[in-house]
Each structure stands twice: as C-alpha cells, then as structure tokens.
Design a protein around this motif. Sequence first.
Motif, short mmCIF file in Angstrom:
data_model
loop_
_atom_site.label_atom_id
_atom_site.label_comp_id
_atom_site.label_asym_id
_atom_site.label_seq_id
_atom_site.Cartn_x
_atom_site.Cartn_y
_atom_site.Cartn_z
N PRO A 160 0.81 -1.23 0.00
CA PRO A 160 0.00 0.00 0.00
C PRO A 160 0.84 1.27 0.00
CG PRO A 160 -0.78 -1.54 1.66
CD PRO A 160 0.54 -2.06 1.18
N SER A 192 -1.16 -2.15 -6.67
CA SER A 192 -1.46 -0.94 -5.89
C SER A 192 -1.65 0.26 -6.80
CB SER A 192 -0.35 -0.67 -4.88
OG SER A 192 0.90 -0.48 -5.52
N PRO A 205 -1.10 -6.02 4.35
CA PRO A 205 -1.41 -4.77 3.65
C PRO A 205 -2.28 -3.82 4.48
CG PRO A 205 -1.68 -6.64 2.18
CD PRO A 205 -1.51 -7.20 3.56
N SER A 242 -5.88 -2.57 0.23
CA SER A 242 -5.50 -3.67 1.12
C SER A 242 -6.62 -4.68 1.24
CB SER A 242 -5.14 -3.12 2.50
OG SER A 242 -4.06 -2.21 2.41
N THR A 301 -6.21 1.75 2.13
CA THR A 301 -6.99 0.79 2.92
C THR A 301 -7.90 -0.05 2.03
OG1 THR A 301 -6.94 2.27 4.84
CG2 THR A 301 -8.62 0.53 4.82
#
Length: 398
Positions: free
Chosen positions: A27, A233, A147, A248, A245
């Motif tokens: 991330p 990502s 993550p 993730s 977030t």
Amino acid sequence: MSPLFKSALVLGLLSAVGPFAIDMFLPALPAIAESLGADIATTQGTISFYFMAFGLSQLIYGPLSDQIGRKAPLYIGLTLFIAGSLASALAPTITALIWARMLQGVGAAALMVVTRAIIRDQYTGYEATKLMSLIMLVFSVSPMFAPLSGAGLILVTGWRAIFVTMAIAGVIAALITMFLQPETLAKEHRVPISLKSMGQGARTLLRDPIFMGLTFIGAFCMGAFFVFIASASFVYAETFGLSPTQFSLAFMVNAMGFIGASQVAPNFLRRYGALRVISTGVLGYVAMIALLFGLTVSGLAGLWTTVACLIVSFAFVGLVIPTAMVAALDPHGEIAGLASSMGGTMQMIAGGLMTALAGLFFDGSPAPMIGAMLACSLMALALLIYVLPRARMAFAPQ
C-alpha cells in the motif's frame, strides 16, 4: 498438538517473514514514489530487485544448510533481514531504498530455502504437501492482514514505520528459531561444501527434465503473482480510485483464492496424483487469465469483475505451486538443500525478471499487468506440455 501441525505453525511463521516484507509494503508504493520523487517503474524496482536478490541468495543458503545444519543459516538470514529493514526505514532516496530492499531479500531468502529443506528432512509425498499447505495457511496471515496494517501505519506514522515493523518481525522470528525450531539435519547427514559436490549436484538437477520443468512451471505461475504484487497498488489506485486501505481489502480478497486452493491441494494430490493437480491448475489459470485479459482490453472489466477473475485465477495457482515444489524435490532427498536453493533461485529470478519486464510497459492501467500475467501462464502451459509425457510414470497416482 500433532507434530505436523506444530511444524506447520513454526515453519509458517518463519516463512511468513519474506512475504510480510512484500505485502505490508504494497500500500505504500504510491506514497513512496511521491515522497522520494520516483516514477512508477523505478519504484517497482524495490520489488523486482528484492525478488532477484532473494532468488540469487538461495544458491548460498541451500548448500550452507546442507553443511552446517538448518538453524545457523536462519540466524544469518534474519540478521541481514533486520539490517535491511532498518536501512530501508532510513533510506533518503529511491536508489538507497532499492539497495536496502535487496539486503532484505538476501536475508529473507534463508527463511524460504531452509524451511523447504526442513520439510524435506522430515516428510515426503502426501505428508510433505500437507505440511506445505498448512504452512501456507499459517503465513496466509501476511497477504490477509499485512497490507491492512501497512495502510494503517501510513495513515498514522508514514511509510517508514512499515520497515521498523519489519525489523521487529525479524527479531520475533529469531526468537522463534531459537526456542521452537529444532535442528533437523543430524551431523552425520551433513554434506561438506565443495565445488565438486555442488557441481555434481547441480548437474544432476539441471539434467533432470522433470525437476527443471516442474520448477519453471511453478516459477511462471509465481511470476504472474509477482507481476500482480508489483502493479496492483497502482492499478487499483489510478484506474479504480481505491485508497490504500481499500486496496488492502481488495488484495486480501484476491489472496483468498490462493489460500483456499493451497489447503485442498494435498487431498487432491493423494486422490489424483501430482501431475493431474498441476495440469488442472495450469489449464484453469490460463483459461481464467485469458478471459480477464479479453474483458480488460474490450473495456468490460470493472473493479469487481477484475477482483472476481483474479480470485479464481489465484485459486488455480494455489493448486500448482505447493504441489510442484514438493514433486520437484521428492526424488532429490540426498541434496534437498541444493535442490531447494536452485529451485527457489530459478523461480525468484524468473519472477523478478518478469516483474521488471512488465514494468517497462506498465502505465498504471490494468491491461499491461493482465497481459504480463497471461504471458506467464502461457509459458507455464508450454512447460507442462513438455513435462507431462516425461513425468507420467514418476508421479502417477499410487
């Protein structure tokens, strides 16, 4: 607690350190690129060079573990991993970060290659695949939660705290090694390191078409996953607009297919045989990733379509990787350390090279990422066609 489950818990926690150093970091890639003034391709080098350092270092740890036992190389690797983690936390430039990540990779390699040799010291066949799958279940905590924890640290303290956390994980792994992991290679079974013995062992492995074929089938399946790790990502942030977030969470969902399939692989191995499991995994992976590529280039693949196709794709990969690893090592117990290190080296270098090559064409959109994954799957299919007639007798169901 059964001995098999205890081994899975300990070896799974040790094996999780390397993936943890990748997954927790993902991330942060866009934030690192912005913070250090680097472009996407250069920032992806923090992953591809990590993989290549990881792969090359396995050539050292395998033979070393055959000579001095399994635990000492684990301590060496963890020391380097901790040093690389702290250097990464302090890196002032993207170049310095890449070098520090390479040191991390050199250290983390010990945990992967030595744990595979420990498995081979104790088990073969179904039990080895069962242990490998249990280990994957234990270290599945990494793609599921690393993550998210990395995204949380970015919000609270910034991306550098991620590497401090990695250093702490390295210290915990050293304590686990010290107190919970016994030595599995008796002194009378240790093999002195010599260029002659290494050369003989390497020639045996390089001339074994089954070992080489299975190793590279796993390598290209793993390489596709590495391409996804390095690119996801940016794709999820730039194309689908996800926050760290949210990325993730999407990454965690994608990993569930791999984790779930790796758990049923041992039962499939016992029922159908290694070759049928590997064949099913490769063919299913090619079909699913080809479907996703077609949907992507035609503009029909949205976020949920992409996530769903990747879940199924990685489920097929979860059948291939643990089964191919065990099947490749099974006939080479007398040089398990060397076989594990050579196999791991070839797999990681292939994955790192595929990641670096894909980075040359990557523009933040899904098509280059999915196209590179499709290329990996087709190379795995070509190798399967080559290996299949040569390995039917060796890996036929009993």
